[in-house]
Design a protein around this motif. Structure first.
Motif: not given
Length: 110
Positions: A34-41
């Motif tokens: 449910x997470x993308x690059x924006x949340x993961x970094x």
């Protein structure tokens, strides 16, 4: 005679805890789901999580099965201890009652 003692409440608590852990394992495939690059970094980290998620899904199923078995074993153990304790108490009460009757009968005959 053995001085063993079972903490039935603790065994039941263990069974409930194992069931909770099993449920958590069954519901969580990938911690980054449910997470993308924006949340993961970074995409590299996201890719690593996805690879982990695929591998984890296989192992999670095995762990879930084992946790379910252990929860069942501990629940069965607690239920068995409860049943045995109840049956023993009933047998002792009956023996006490029968013993009192026998004493009363012997006293009346003499």
């Amino acid at each position: 005679m053995s001085d063993q003692q079972a903490d039935i409440d603790r065994i039941r608590e263990c069974s409930r805890a194992l069931t909770g852990i099993r449920d958590t394992f069954a519901d969580r495939a990938n911690p980054a789901e449910g997470y993308g690059v924006g949340e993961i970094g970074s995409q590299k980290l996201l890719d690593a999580f996805e690879k982990f998620g695929s591998n984890w899904k296989i192992h999670r199923g095995k762990l879930t099965e084992e946790l379910e078995k252990l929860a069942g074993i501990t629940k069965t153990a607690a239920d068995s201890y409860d049943k045995l304790d109840h049956e023993l108490a009933e047998a002792l009460r009956k023996a006490d009652k029968d013993g009192k009757k026998a004493k009363g009968t012997k006293g009346a005959k003499q």
